[in-house]
Design an enzyme around this catalytic site. Structure first.
Site, PDB file in Angstrom:
ATOM      1  N   GLU A 196      60.937  -8.707  -0.217  1.00  0.00           N
ATOM      2  CA  GLU A 196      61.939  -7.258   0.258  1.00  0.00           C
ATOM      3  C   GLU A 196      62.150  -7.667   1.694  1.00  0.00           C
ATOM      4  O   GLU A 196      61.053  -7.722   2.379  1.00  0.00           O
ATOM      5  CB  GLU A 196      61.137  -6.262   0.004  1.00  0.00           C
ATOM      6  CG  GLU A 196      60.901  -5.716  -1.528  1.00  0.00           C
ATOM      7  CD  GLU A 196      60.431  -4.371  -1.849  1.00  0.00           C
ATOM      8  OE1 GLU A 196      60.534  -3.610  -0.781  1.00  0.00           O
ATOM      9  OE2 GLU A 196      59.882  -4.265  -2.862  1.00  0.00           O
ATOM     10  N   GLU A 211      53.306  -4.344  -3.217  1.00  0.00           N
ATOM     11  CA  GLU A 211      52.858  -3.538  -2.307  1.00  0.00           C
ATOM     12  C   GLU A 211      51.748  -2.872  -2.568  1.00  0.00           C
ATOM     13  O   GLU A 211      51.300  -1.805  -2.681  1.00  0.00           O
ATOM     14  CB  GLU A 211      53.800  -2.511  -1.792  1.00  0.00           C
ATOM     15  CG  GLU A 211      55.019  -3.079  -1.074  1.00  0.00           C
ATOM     16  CD  GLU A 211      56.127  -2.165  -0.250  1.00  0.00           C
ATOM     17  OE1 GLU A 211      55.722  -0.756  -0.403  1.00  0.00           O
ATOM     18  OE2 GLU A 211      56.918  -2.752   0.332  1.00  0.00           O
TER      19      GLU A 211
HETATM   20  O1  AHR Z   1      63.271  -1.004  -1.617  1.00  0.00           O
HETATM   21  C1  AHR Z   1      62.573   0.214  -1.684  1.00  0.00           C
HETATM   22  C2  AHR Z   1      61.255   0.382  -1.562  1.00  0.00           C
HETATM   23  O2  AHR Z   1      60.531  -0.175  -0.381  1.00  0.00           O
HETATM   24  C3  AHR Z   1      60.273  -0.585  -2.615  1.00  0.00           C
HETATM   25  O3  AHR Z   1      60.212  -0.028  -3.941  1.00  0.00           O
HETATM   26  C4  AHR Z   1      59.139  -0.837  -2.215  1.00  0.00           C
HETATM   27  O4  AHR Z   1      58.499  -2.007  -2.323  1.00  0.00           O
HETATM   28  C5  AHR Z   1      59.348  -0.832  -0.589  1.00  0.00           C
HETATM   29  O5  AHR Z   1      58.340   0.041  -0.080  1.00  0.00           O
END
Ligand code: AHR
Length: 513
Positions: free
Chosen positions: A318, A193
């Site tokens: 994710e 991110e």
């Molecule tokens: O999964 C939780 C958080 O969500 C992670 O650390 C981040 O990459 C995302 O914003």
């Protein structure tokens, strides 16, 4: 008159709808593989994912473990066939200095986990612990490197530490720390991110930084190059993907990431409860989840412009549902329960990944244990499997199978402002020649019947398993760990090359032919 109307209305709720839903499975000419790595998971130093989830300490005598890793967890994840595991973050990755987590544990520095709850991180679970755990799990590690607050040299040396065989400063250091052979880690994330917690960078700035970092991540795994994954866009940030694809040569990148969470809103407590929700809330979550199809399609279209041969993978590293934390728990620990809503979300999302299997070749559900849409919850020595776990276990028959494209014409499931397809379907043929079809009834109000035309599949018999429960809000607790669990399914009838399946409300079914 009013009584008759109510009787008819109640009866209609209990009865399957007429078979409006139709699907055609096209087996002829199918060539695309569903990469097993789309069934990957994610383990961040966040809340009780690592500490208390995977790892209970090397000296723990009460919870069965190997070098501190819980054996009940290992057993469950192996049964689910976990293909890869991403670590150590997430946002934590861009604060993590890997050298803090090697060498004698008593000498490792203690740091503050600034992203997640401000708790002390004693670095007792580091590189050796994680990579040895992956060997125990039979899963491939996916290491996320620190770009936000690290250096090119740090990340380059981490690659050398875990992958160089011998006779280099880093391989010598690894050997001094007790590991002779390299672990040969293939998957490497270059930051996380980068547009947010990974450094608040602009896309063209990150594209340049990426080029610099990846230049020095120069290691092979056997005869293969390592697989470098650029920090990708959030949901519909198509400009991020466009900028990366335009500015990073194909020879420098093997995967581009994408993150998409199904969430109502990002404000504190704006995300709704994981267990106490209305049917409209459920439809809202599913509406967010099903956007994955559009997002993956649009990011893939952009990638096609620069990489028409689809050499670079789209890595959804994710995904999952994000709710308010359970009442009374640390807001920085992201601990949430997991209901049939999450099972339906998982089934429908995996069906989307199957459909896009040519480009989506890796994905990671967030997160494996005790955090967000977890497959496992623990409480001291107790462990339970969530409804989401059962979907991933049932679906593992699709791993590395040939994807069979499916045309679906689904009825509409309408709740308030949300109009969703009532059913979601995907199919594959495994190496032994068995065909598997996964069907999800998203409709929480009524059963759905679907007819499936099996073009080019000479099916002789059908059997299956179902995950469902009386209410979409149902979940497993430590007192009732098996309230939601798979059962044999007999609701599919095969007539010639046509299958008719009646799916109860909020159900996930996997058929084998
Ligand atoms: O999964 C939780 C958080 O969500 C992670 O650390 C981040 O990459 C995302 O914003």
């Amino acid at each position: 008159m009013k009584k008759l109307f109510i009787t008819l209305w109640v009866a209609s709720l209990a009865m399957p709808t007429l078979a409006q839903n139709k699907a055609t499975v096209n087996a002829e000419g199918a060539t695309v593989t569903i990469n097993r790595h789309i069934y990957g998971h994610f383990a961040e130093h966040l809340g009780r994912c690592i500490y208390g989830g995977f790892y209970v300490g090397d000296n723990n005598k009460t919870i069965p473990n190997k070098n501190g890793v819980r054996l009940d967890v290992v057993d469950a994840l192996k049964k689910m066939k976990i293909p890869n595991l991403r670590w150590p973050g997430g946002c934590f990755a861009d604060t993590y200095h890997w050298k803090d987590g090697i060498g004698p544990k008593a000498k490792r520095p203690k740091i503050v986990n600034t992203w997640w709850g401000g708790v002390t991180e004693d670095n007792s679970f580091g590189t050796h612990d994680f990579l040895n755990m992956c060997e125990l799990l039979g899963t491939e590690p996916y290491l996320a490197g620190n770009v936000g607050s690290g250096t090119v040299q740090d990340l380059s040396e981490w690659v050398q530490y875990v992958n160089f065989p011998s006779n280099s400063p880093m391989s010598n250091l690894r050997q001094q720390n007790g590991r002779q052979k390299p672990w040969n880690v293939k998957f490497w994330g270059v930051g996380n991110e980068a547009w947010g917690c990974g450094g608040n960078m602009k896309p063209d700035y990150y594209a340049n930084i990426y080029r610099q970092y990846s230049t020095f991540m120069n290691s092979q795994v056997g005869t293969e190059k390592i697989f470098r994954i650029a920090s990708g866009a959030s949901s519909d940030d198509f400009n991020w993907t466009e900028t990366l694809m335009k500015n990073i040569p194909g020879s420098m990148v093997e995967g581009v990431a994408l993150h998409h969470y199904s969430v109502f809103g990002w404000g504190e407590n704006a995300k709704g409860s994981a267990t106490e929700f209305t049917e409209t809330d459920y439809a809202h979550t599913m509406n967010e989840a099903l956007k994955m199809d559009e997002f993956v399609q649009k990011h893939s279209d952009i990638m096609d412009k620069y990489d028409p041969k689809k050499k670079v993978a789209l890595v959804v590293d994710e995904w999952g549902a994000w709710y308010n934390v359970e009442p009374g728990t640390n807001p920085g620990f992201l601990f949430q329960q997991n209901t049939m809503r999450d099972a339906v979300l998982a089934g429908a999302t995996l069906n989307i990944f199957h459909k896009h299997a040519e480009r989506v070749r890796m994905a990671n559900l967030a997160q494996a244990i005790n955090v967000l849409q977890a497959v496992i919850l623990t409480d001291g020595p107790k462990m339970l499997l969530t409804p989401t776990y059962h979907v991933l276990e049932m679906y593992n028959v699709h791993q590395d199978a040939t994807m069979l494209p499916v045309d679906v014409k689904a009825d509409e499931y309408k709740v308030g402002e949300y109009k969703l397809p009532a059913v979601s379907v995907s199919a594959s043929r495994d190496k032994a020649g068995k065909t598997h079809i996964s069907l999800v009834n998203i409709d929480a109000g009524k059963p759905q019947t679907i007819t499936v035309n099996l073009k080019g599949i000479s099916a002789k018999s059908v059997s299956g398993r179902i995950l469902t429960s009386a209410k979409v809000q149902d979940y497993n607790t430590f007192a009732q760990p098996n309230k939601v669990k798979p059962a044999p399914f007999s609701g599919a009838k095969l007539t010639g090359d046509e299958l008719t399946v009646t799916l109860p409300p909020v159900s996930v079914v996997v058929l084998e032919m």
